[in-house]
Design a protein around this motif. Sequence first.
Motif, PDB file in Angstrom:
ATOM      1  N   PHE A  52      -1.219  28.114  -6.946  1.00 21.20           N
ATOM      2  CA  PHE A  52      -1.660  27.560  -5.673  1.00 21.20           C
ATOM      3  C   PHE A  52      -1.261  26.090  -5.544  1.00 21.20           C
ATOM      4  O   PHE A  52      -0.829  25.643  -4.479  1.00 21.20           O
ATOM      5  CB  PHE A  52      -3.180  27.688  -5.510  1.00 21.20           C
ATOM      6  N   ALA A  55       2.400  25.832  -4.847  1.00 22.79           N
ATOM      7  CA  ALA A  55       2.717  26.338  -3.518  1.00 22.79           C
ATOM      8  C   ALA A  55       2.263  25.370  -2.427  1.00 22.79           C
ATOM      9  O   ALA A  55       2.603  25.558  -1.267  1.00 22.79           O
ATOM     10  CB  ALA A  55       2.075  27.698  -3.304  1.00 22.79           C
ATOM     11  N   PHE A  57      -1.042  24.610  -1.822  1.00 23.22           N
ATOM     12  CA  PHE A  57      -2.426  24.881  -1.446  1.00 23.22           C
ATOM     13  C   PHE A  57      -3.369  24.108  -2.355  1.00 23.22           C
ATOM     14  O   PHE A  57      -2.958  23.555  -3.378  1.00 23.22           O
ATOM     15  CB  PHE A  57      -2.756  26.373  -1.576  1.00 23.22           C
ATOM     16  N   LEU A  79      -1.161  34.479  -1.157  1.00 25.08           N
ATOM     17  CA  LEU A  79       0.108  34.035  -1.721  1.00 25.08           C
ATOM     18  C   LEU A  79       1.297  34.814  -1.159  1.00 25.08           C
ATOM     19  O   LEU A  79       2.379  34.266  -0.971  1.00 25.08           O
ATOM     20  CB  LEU A  79       0.079  34.153  -3.248  1.00 25.08           C
ATOM     21  N   TRP A  84       3.628  28.900   2.837  1.00 26.00           N
ATOM     22  CA  TRP A  84       3.421  27.952   1.753  1.00 26.00           C
ATOM     23  C   TRP A  84       3.723  26.544   2.260  1.00 26.00           C
ATOM     24  O   TRP A  84       4.845  26.259   2.680  1.00 26.00           O
ATOM     25  CB  TRP A  84       4.322  28.267   0.583  1.00 26.00           C
TER      26      TRP A  84
END
Length: 90
Positions: A52, A55, A57, A79, A84
């Motif tokens: 995460f 990506a 996040f 995901l 993203w």
Amino acid sequence: MSLMTVLPMLGLLQPRANDAALAGLAAAGCMVWLIVLLALVIFPVFCFWRIFTKAGFNGAMALLCLVPGIGMIIVLCILAFGAWPAGQRG
């Protein structure tokens, strides 16, 4: 009940020398299983936290894995199908 039938039963109530050793062994086995189960729960959360974060996040979204039943499905859907933020730079 006569005295002759009660006396052998009282012998079963007396602690033996092996009882303490068996209790210690059982406690050690429970501790080993507890550590193994904690590792099995913490490792996926750690891995998804890293995914995460890379990506783009918030890494704390990995805690969704702890929701029983559907937590892992939610994480994988976020995901797989989410945009993203790390891929939108530029």
